[in-house]
Write a protein that holds these residues in place. Structure first.
Motif, PDB file in Angstrom:
ATOM      1  N   ASP A  26       0.838  -1.208   0.000  1.00  0.00           N
ATOM      2  CA  ASP A  26       0.000   0.000   0.000  1.00  0.00           C
ATOM      3  C   ASP A  26       0.874   1.260   0.000  1.00  0.00           C
ATOM      4  O   ASP A  26       1.432   1.632   1.028  1.00  0.00           O
ATOM      5  CB  ASP A  26      -0.924  -0.017   1.228  1.00  0.00           C
ATOM      6  N   LEU A  27       0.982   1.883  -1.161  1.00  0.00           N
ATOM      7  CA  LEU A  27       1.803   3.084  -1.308  1.00  0.00           C
ATOM      8  C   LEU A  27       0.913   4.316  -1.537  1.00  0.00           C
ATOM      9  O   LEU A  27       1.297   5.278  -2.182  1.00  0.00           O
ATOM     10  CB  LEU A  27       2.813   2.909  -2.456  1.00  0.00           C
ATOM     11  N   LEU A  28      -0.298   4.253  -0.980  1.00  0.00           N
ATOM     12  CA  LEU A  28      -1.251   5.356  -1.121  1.00  0.00           C
ATOM     13  C   LEU A  28      -0.719   6.620  -0.452  1.00  0.00           C
ATOM     14  O   LEU A  28      -0.856   7.716  -0.967  1.00  0.00           O
ATOM     15  CB  LEU A  28      -2.582   4.947  -0.483  1.00  0.00           C
ATOM     16  N   THR A  29      -0.120   6.476   0.714  1.00  0.00           N
ATOM     17  CA  THR A  29       0.406   7.652   1.421  1.00  0.00           C
ATOM     18  C   THR A  29       1.492   7.246   2.418  1.00  0.00           C
ATOM     19  O   THR A  29       1.535   6.085   2.868  1.00  0.00           O
ATOM     20  CB  THR A  29      -0.720   8.413   2.163  1.00  0.00           C
ATOM     21  N   ASP A  30       2.326   8.221   2.755  1.00  0.00           N
ATOM     22  CA  ASP A  30       3.317   8.033   3.821  1.00  0.00           C
ATOM     23  C   ASP A  30       2.796   8.660   5.112  1.00  0.00           C
ATOM     24  O   ASP A  30       3.553   8.832   6.065  1.00  0.00           O
ATOM     25  CB  ASP A  30       4.645   8.711   3.428  1.00  0.00           C
ATOM     26  N   SER A  31       1.528   9.040   5.145  1.00  0.00           N
ATOM     27  CA  SER A  31       0.981   9.806   6.262  1.00  0.00           C
ATOM     28  C   SER A  31       0.211   8.920   7.222  1.00  0.00           C
ATOM     29  O   SER A  31      -0.800   8.300   6.847  1.00  0.00           O
ATOM     30  CB  SER A  31       0.048  10.891   5.715  1.00  0.00           C
ATOM     31  N   GLY A  32       0.682   8.851   8.462  1.00  0.00           N
ATOM     32  CA  GLY A  32      -0.013   8.041   9.472  1.00  0.00           C
ATOM     33  C   GLY A  32       0.224   6.556   9.295  1.00  0.00           C
ATOM     34  O   GLY A  32      -0.363   5.745   9.999  1.00  0.00           O
ATOM     35  N   THR A  33       1.107   6.186   8.381  1.00  0.00           N
ATOM     36  CA  THR A  33       1.313   4.773   8.049  1.00  0.00           C
ATOM     37  C   THR A  33       2.643   4.251   8.570  1.00  0.00           C
ATOM     38  O   THR A  33       3.037   3.133   8.260  1.00  0.00           O
ATOM     39  CB  THR A  33       1.257   4.586   6.518  1.00  0.00           C
ATOM     40  N   SER A  34       3.374   5.068   9.356  1.00  0.00           N
ATOM     41  CA  SER A  34       4.701   4.656   9.842  1.00  0.00           C
ATOM     42  C   SER A  34       4.594   3.472  10.786  1.00  0.00           C
ATOM     43  O   SER A  34       3.600   3.304  11.489  1.00  0.00           O
ATOM     44  CB  SER A  34       5.353   5.799  10.621  1.00  0.00           C
ATOM     45  N   ALA A  35       5.691   2.686  10.855  1.00  0.00           N
ATOM     46  CA  ALA A  35       5.817   1.681  11.912  1.00  0.00           C
ATOM     47  C   ALA A  35       6.503   2.355  13.087  1.00  0.00           C
ATOM     48  O   ALA A  35       7.539   2.998  12.926  1.00  0.00           O
ATOM     49  CB  ALA A  35       6.658   0.512  11.428  1.00  0.00           C
ATOM     50  N   MET A  36       5.926   2.225  14.272  1.00  0.00           N
ATOM     51  CA  MET A  36       6.551   2.829  15.451  1.00  0.00           C
ATOM     52  C   MET A  36       7.663   1.912  15.961  1.00  0.00           C
ATOM     53  O   MET A  36       7.667   0.703  15.733  1.00  0.00           O
ATOM     54  CB  MET A  36       5.506   3.070  16.537  1.00  0.00           C
ATOM     55  N   SER A  37       8.590   2.523  16.711  1.00  0.00           N
ATOM     56  CA  SER A  37       9.713   1.760  17.272  1.00  0.00           C
ATOM     57  C   SER A  37       9.289   1.078  18.573  1.00  0.00           C
ATOM     58  O   SER A  37       8.229   1.385  19.137  1.00  0.00           O
ATOM     59  CB  SER A  37      10.870   2.708  17.559  1.00  0.00           C
ATOM     60  N   ASP A  38      10.157   0.208  19.077  1.00  0.00           N
ATOM     61  CA  ASP A  38       9.913  -0.415  20.387  1.00  0.00           C
ATOM     62  C   ASP A  38       9.817   0.668  21.474  1.00  0.00           C
ATOM     63  O   ASP A  38       8.992   0.583  22.378  1.00  0.00           O
ATOM     64  CB  ASP A  38      10.990  -1.465  20.717  1.00  0.00           C
ATOM     65  N   ASP A  39      10.639   1.713  21.345  1.00  0.00           N
ATOM     66  CA  ASP A  39      10.604   2.790  22.345  1.00  0.00           C
ATOM     67  C   ASP A  39       9.267   3.537  22.318  1.00  0.00           C
ATOM     68  O   ASP A  39       8.709   3.871  23.364  1.00  0.00           O
ATOM     69  CB  ASP A  39      11.767   3.764  22.089  1.00  0.00           C
ATOM     70  N   GLN A  40       8.745   3.763  21.104  1.00  0.00           N
ATOM     71  CA  GLN A  40       7.429   4.426  21.020  1.00  0.00           C
ATOM     72  C   GLN A  40       6.334   3.539  21.601  1.00  0.00           C
ATOM     73  O   GLN A  40       5.465   4.006  22.335  1.00  0.00           O
ATOM     74  CB  GLN A  40       7.107   4.783  19.569  1.00  0.00           C
ATOM     75  N   TRP A  41       6.373   2.244  21.259  1.00  0.00           N
ATOM     76  CA  TRP A  41       5.351   1.338  21.796  1.00  0.00           C
ATOM     77  C   TRP A  41       5.435   1.263  23.315  1.00  0.00           C
ATOM     78  O   TRP A  41       4.418   1.221  24.010  1.00  0.00           O
ATOM     79  CB  TRP A  41       5.486  -0.061  21.176  1.00  0.00           C
ATOM     80  N   ALA A  42       6.665   1.260  23.827  1.00  0.00           N
ATOM     81  CA  ALA A  42       6.819   1.260  25.289  1.00  0.00           C
ATOM     82  C   ALA A  42       6.212   2.538  25.867  1.00  0.00           C
ATOM     83  O   ALA A  42       5.555   2.512  26.916  1.00  0.00           O
ATOM     84  CB  ALA A  42       8.304   1.151  25.652  1.00  0.00           C
ATOM     85  N   GLY A  43       6.389   3.655  25.151  1.00  0.00           N
ATOM     86  CA  GLY A  43       5.851   4.937  25.595  1.00  0.00           C
ATOM     87  C   GLY A  43       4.331   4.924  25.685  1.00  0.00           C
ATOM     88  O   GLY A  43       3.741   5.593  26.550  1.00  0.00           O
ATOM     89  N   LEU A  44       3.681   4.145  24.831  1.00  0.00           N
ATOM     90  CA  LEU A  44       2.206   4.098  24.868  1.00  0.00           C
ATOM     91  C   LEU A  44       1.709   3.620  26.232  1.00  0.00           C
ATOM     92  O   LEU A  44       0.682   4.083  26.729  1.00  0.00           O
ATOM     93  CB  LEU A  44       1.647   3.155  23.798  1.00  0.00           C
ATOM     94  N   MET A  45       2.465   2.694  26.819  1.00  0.00           N
ATOM     95  CA  MET A  45       2.039   2.167  28.124  1.00  0.00           C
ATOM     96  C   MET A  45       2.152   3.213  29.225  1.00  0.00           C
ATOM     97  O   MET A  45       1.598   3.041  30.304  1.00  0.00           O
ATOM     98  CB  MET A  45       2.885   0.938  28.503  1.00  0.00           C
ATOM     99  N   LEU A  46       2.895   4.280  28.941  1.00  0.00           N
ATOM    100  CA  LEU A  46       3.057   5.339  29.936  1.00  0.00           C
ATOM    101  C   LEU A  46       2.091   6.492  29.673  1.00  0.00           C
ATOM    102  O   LEU A  46       2.256   7.578  30.212  1.00  0.00           O
ATOM    103  CB  LEU A  46       4.509   5.836  29.945  1.00  0.00           C
TER     104      LEU A  46
END
Ligand code: F0G
Length: 456
Positions: free
Chosen positions: A46-66
């Motif tokens: 899916d190359l429709l857009t680069d917007s909102g489609t990023s893969a988050m890092s382990d650090d970002q996912w860990a941040g979600l829990m906080l």
């Protein structure tokens, strides 16, 4: 290094599925040959857009829990605010759920009927927000940007002479000047530091506030580091700071270089403007310490904004898109040059010269990409920009017929993009079979989202 491997390894996988040819055919017919109407689950790449489609890092996912989901003053807001202040240097930070809300707040506050907003090129939501406040959105990008094969290292630059003449003639009608980094509408092309400095100086000379559309700020800074004299070896964060020190504020969609799936902000040095904007924010988004975002989303953006400055990440990012573009050029597929930061734009008029604009060559290529390999791109041509002349009733076509293949950040490997190249190669070998389409249903505005087509 010529070959640039991914500077990350995979920890979580999300299965994707290549539908068989019969299913692809059925999906196209059901969608009226408009890929916006195909469910994402039936898309392989899916190359429709680069917007909102990023893969988050382990650090970002860990941040979600906080995530602190308090209504007011969540700790994540302070992390978010500090990240924006550290990186961009603006003291006042207003979170929003995505970039166009920042545009809406800024223009609805500053614009009056008859005002003009200059830019290198306005992105379509920026233009729409200027126009819906009765302003005129003026594009001042250099002339090379209008020619797909004109090679220029900074094809997003502003034509400074045009800007000077405009500022001298129309100063009273210009409440602010914008600059889009990178220039999405012109092919994801960067703006040089020298050009930003000169444009900022021109704004200062005329007392015009200078705001940056910062969506792809890190990619733009990387291009400066790679291509502009004297910028090699500088930390990306320094280049970013030098750019934003020249501006009065910015609008940002964190769905791009914030490496997040949602989020954005407005930032400024002007405390009065920010106070007015915060009053509007409460009406349309939410309290000023969350602005339409959950606490966890604020945290993901705070971490993403710092991560995106990593030179290893940026080197890979820009090289991956460039290598993808080069692989298409090697196959004889015409693309906008040089390859931009976030997408490869195929010149469908040059690729399918037998199909006239009245039969939408870029849409024909979008359909062929899905039919051949369940790849989704987006038409940026006469479906998107074509219209009927209100005086003569004649159809008016776009200047360029492009298909944008936007590359989501950290989502697809080089091998996925090689697959897309092989799909395009197969289309190339049977392109004389493509005949184009006609529109059988369309909405009065933004017709590309919902139009339905018939194949010829
Ligand atoms: N400015 C630019 C340069 C953009 O590319 C976009 C979005 C926006 C503003 C608006 O941000 O979507 O968060 O409200 N561009 C996406 C794209 C949609 O596909 O290029 P948003």
């Amino acid at each position: 290094m010529v070959f640039q491997p991914e500077p990350w390894r995979v920890k979580v996988v999300e299965p994707i599925r290549l539908p068989d040819p019969e299913e692809r055919e059925r999906r196209l017919v059901e969608a009226g040959f408009n890929v916006f109407d195909i469910p994402a689950e039936a898309v392989f790449i899916d190359l429709l857009t680069d917007s909102g489609t990023s893969a988050m890092s382990d650090d970002q996912w860990a941040g979600l829990m906080l995530g602190d989901e308090s209504y007011a003053g969540a700790r994540n807001f302070y992390h978010f605010e500090r990240a924006v202040q550290d990186i961009f240097g603006f003291p006042h930070v207003v979170p929003v759920h995505q970039g166009r809300v920042a545009e809406n707040l800024l223009f609805s506050t500053l614009l009056r009927p008859g005002h003009i907003v200059p830019n290198n090129s306005h992105f379509d939501t920026t233009r729409a927000n200027v126009e819906s406040n009765a302003g005129e959105a003026l594009d001042l990008v250099i002339e090379e940007a209008r020619r797909p094969d004109a090679d220029h290292p900074f094809k997003g630059n502003v034509d400074l002479e045009r800007a000077r003449r405009l500022f001298e003639r129309e100063r009273e009608r210009i409440p602010l000047a914008m600059l889009t980094l990178t220039n999405n509408s012109g092919g994801g092309q960067p703006v040089s530091l020298a050009n930003i400095k000169a444009y900022a100086a021109l704004c200062r000379e005329h007392g015009i506030p200078f705001y940056i559309d910062a969506c792809r700020f890190a990619e733009n800074a990387w291009f400066i580091r790679e291509r502009e004299e004297g910028q090699q070896d500088r930390p990306v964060a320094d280049i970013v700071r030098e750019i934003f020190d020249l501006a009065d504020g910015c609008t940002m969609s964190a769905k791009k270089d914030g490496l997040a799936n949602i989020g954005g902000f407005f930032a400024s040095r002007d405390p009065e403007l920010v106070e007015t904007i915060k009053r509007r924010l409460v009406l349309i988004e939410g309290f000023p310490t969350y602005g339409g975002l959950a606490g966890r989303d604020l945290e993901a953006v705070a971490r993403g904004l710092r991560e995106v400055l990593d030179p290893e990440y940026l080197r890979f990012r820009v090289k991956q898109v460039e290598a993808f573009g080069r692989s298409l050029i090697q196959l004889g597929i015409p693309v906008i040059r040089p390859v931009g930061g976030h997408a490869v734009y195929v010149d469908a008029r040059a690729f399918l010269p037998e199909i006239p604009p009245s039969r939408f060559p870029a849409q024909a290529l979008v359909v062929a990409l899905y039919r051949q390999g369940a790849v989704r791109g987006v038409e940026i041509g006469s479906v998107m920009f074509g219209r009927t002349d209100p005086d003569t009733g004649d159809p008016v076509y776009a200047d360029l017929e492009l298909v944008r293949l936007a590359v989501p950040r950290r989502v697809y490997t080089n091998s996925h993009l090689q697959y897309v190249a092989t799909v395009l190669e197969a289309i190339r070998d049977q392109r004389d079979r493509l005949k184009g389409l006609e529109i059988v249903h369309q909405a009065p505005v933004l017709r590309h989202f919902t139009a339905r087509f018939r194949e010829l």
